[in-house]
Design an enzyme around this catalytic site. Structure first.
Site, PDB file in Angstrom:
ATOM      1  N   HIS A  17       0.835  -1.208   0.000  1.00 43.85           N
ATOM      2  CA  HIS A  17       0.000   0.000   0.000  1.00 43.85           C
ATOM      3  C   HIS A  17       0.867   1.255   0.000  1.00 43.85           C
ATOM      4  O   HIS A  17       0.605   2.211  -0.740  1.00 43.85           O
ATOM      5  CB  HIS A  17      -0.898   0.048   1.248  1.00 43.85           C
ATOM      6  CG  HIS A  17      -1.931  -1.011   1.322  1.00 43.85           C
ATOM      7  ND1 HIS A  17      -2.023  -1.867   2.391  1.00 43.85           N
ATOM      8  CD2 HIS A  17      -2.923  -1.353   0.472  1.00 43.85           C
ATOM      9  CE1 HIS A  17      -3.041  -2.681   2.203  1.00 43.85           C
ATOM     10  NE2 HIS A  17      -3.604  -2.400   1.038  1.00 43.85           N
ATOM     11  N   LYS A  42     -15.531  -9.725  10.728  1.00 46.41           N
ATOM     12  CA  LYS A  42     -14.925 -10.858  11.429  1.00 46.41           C
ATOM     13  C   LYS A  42     -13.459 -11.059  11.045  1.00 46.41           C
ATOM     14  O   LYS A  42     -12.682 -11.606  11.818  1.00 46.41           O
ATOM     15  CB  LYS A  42     -15.711 -12.139  11.171  1.00 46.41           C
ATOM     16  CG  LYS A  42     -15.699 -12.603   9.720  1.00 46.41           C
ATOM     17  CD  LYS A  42     -16.469 -13.900   9.558  1.00 46.41           C
ATOM     18  CE  LYS A  42     -16.574 -14.351   8.139  1.00 46.41           C
ATOM     19  NZ  LYS A  42     -15.374 -14.507   7.392  1.00 46.41           N
ATOM     20  N   ARG A  91      -2.391  -5.903  -8.584  1.00 46.84           N
ATOM     21  CA  ARG A  91      -1.373  -6.931  -8.367  1.00 46.84           C
ATOM     22  C   ARG A  91      -1.462  -8.034  -9.411  1.00 46.84           C
ATOM     23  O   ARG A  91      -0.472  -8.545  -9.870  1.00 46.84           O
ATOM     24  CB  ARG A  91      -1.537  -7.579  -6.990  1.00 46.84           C
ATOM     25  CG  ARG A  91      -1.133  -6.710  -5.840  1.00 46.84           C
ATOM     26  CD  ARG A  91      -1.438  -7.407  -4.564  1.00 46.84           C
ATOM     27  NE  ARG A  91      -2.890  -7.669  -4.549  1.00 46.84           N
ATOM     28  CZ  ARG A  91      -3.548  -8.228  -3.579  1.00 46.84           C
ATOM     29  NH1 ARG A  91      -2.925  -8.649  -2.521  1.00 46.84           N
ATOM     30  NH2 ARG A  91      -4.844  -8.400  -3.634  1.00 46.84           N
TER      31      ARG A  91
END
Length: 166
Positions: A17, A42, A91
Site C-alpha cells: 500500500h 470478522k 497486483r
C-alpha cells in the site's frame, strides 16, 4: 490542483500500500488516504479508529497526504472532497477484472472523476492484508510486510486474541 483519493480497508496497511502511495504523491499534489469499515468485520484486525491512527502515523512524513474515513459510496466521497482522481493498485489479473468493473461504474456515476491504476512493484506482487493477518495469527515474522508500528499493533492484537481463546 488535482486531488486524488487512495481508498482501501488497509487492515492492515502494508508496504505494498505504501509503495502505491509513495508513487502517487509524486504525481498528485494532494492525496487523501481514505479508509472505511471492513465489510467482513470478522476478518478485521483493527477498528476504523485504529486504522486511522496507524495510517496517520505511517504517513506522517509525507506532506501532501491527508488521512480520513468515509462511509458509503466512494464516488460520493470523492465528489464531496472535490477529488478528480481515484487511485487503485493492481497486483494480478483478478484485481484488474474487479477494478476495471468498478472504474467503469464510477465513471458512469461521475464522468469527471478518473480512476488511475498503479501496477504494484514486483517485490510486493504477492503481498496482501489477508496474508499478513494469516501470518500474524500463526506467530510469523511480519517485518518484510508492514512497518514496525503496524507490526507491533498487529502482534498486540493477536496476543490479546490468543489469551482470550485459552
Amino acid at each position: 490542483m488535482t486531488r486524488a483519493v487512495y481508498p482501501g480497508t488497509f487492515n492492515p496497511i502494508t508496504y505494498g500500500h505504501l509503495d502505491i502511495l509513495e508513487r502517487a504523491v509524486r504525481i498528485f499534489p494532494e492525496v487523501l488516504v481514505a479508509t472505511t469499515k471492513d465489510s467482513k468485520e470478522k476478518d478485521a484486525i483493527f477498528t476504523l479508529e485504529e486504522k486511522i491512527a496507524l495510517l496517520k502515523e505511517v504517513t506522517s512524513g509525507i506532506t501532501n497526504v491527508e488521512v480520513c474515513a468515509f462511509d458509503g459510496l466512494l464516488i460520493d466521497f470523492a465528489k464531496e472532497k472535490n477529488a478528480t482522481v481515484i487511485i487503485r493498485g493492481l497486483r494480478e489479473t483478478t484485481d484488474f477484472e474487479y477494478e476495471f468493473q468498478m472504474a467503469l461504474m464510477n465513471r458512469r456515476l461521475a464522468s469527471d472523476i478518473e480512476t488511475v491504476f498503479f501496477v504494484t512493484s514486483l517485490e510486493y506482487l504477492y503481498l496482501s492484508s489477508s496474508l499478513v493477518r494469516e501470518i500474524a495469527q500463526h506467530g510469523g515474522d511480519l517485518t518484510l510486510f508492514v512497518p514496525k508500528v503496524v507490526e507491533d499493533a498487529i502482534m498486540k492484537k493477536v496476543s490479546k486474541q490468543l489469551k482470550t481463546e485459552f
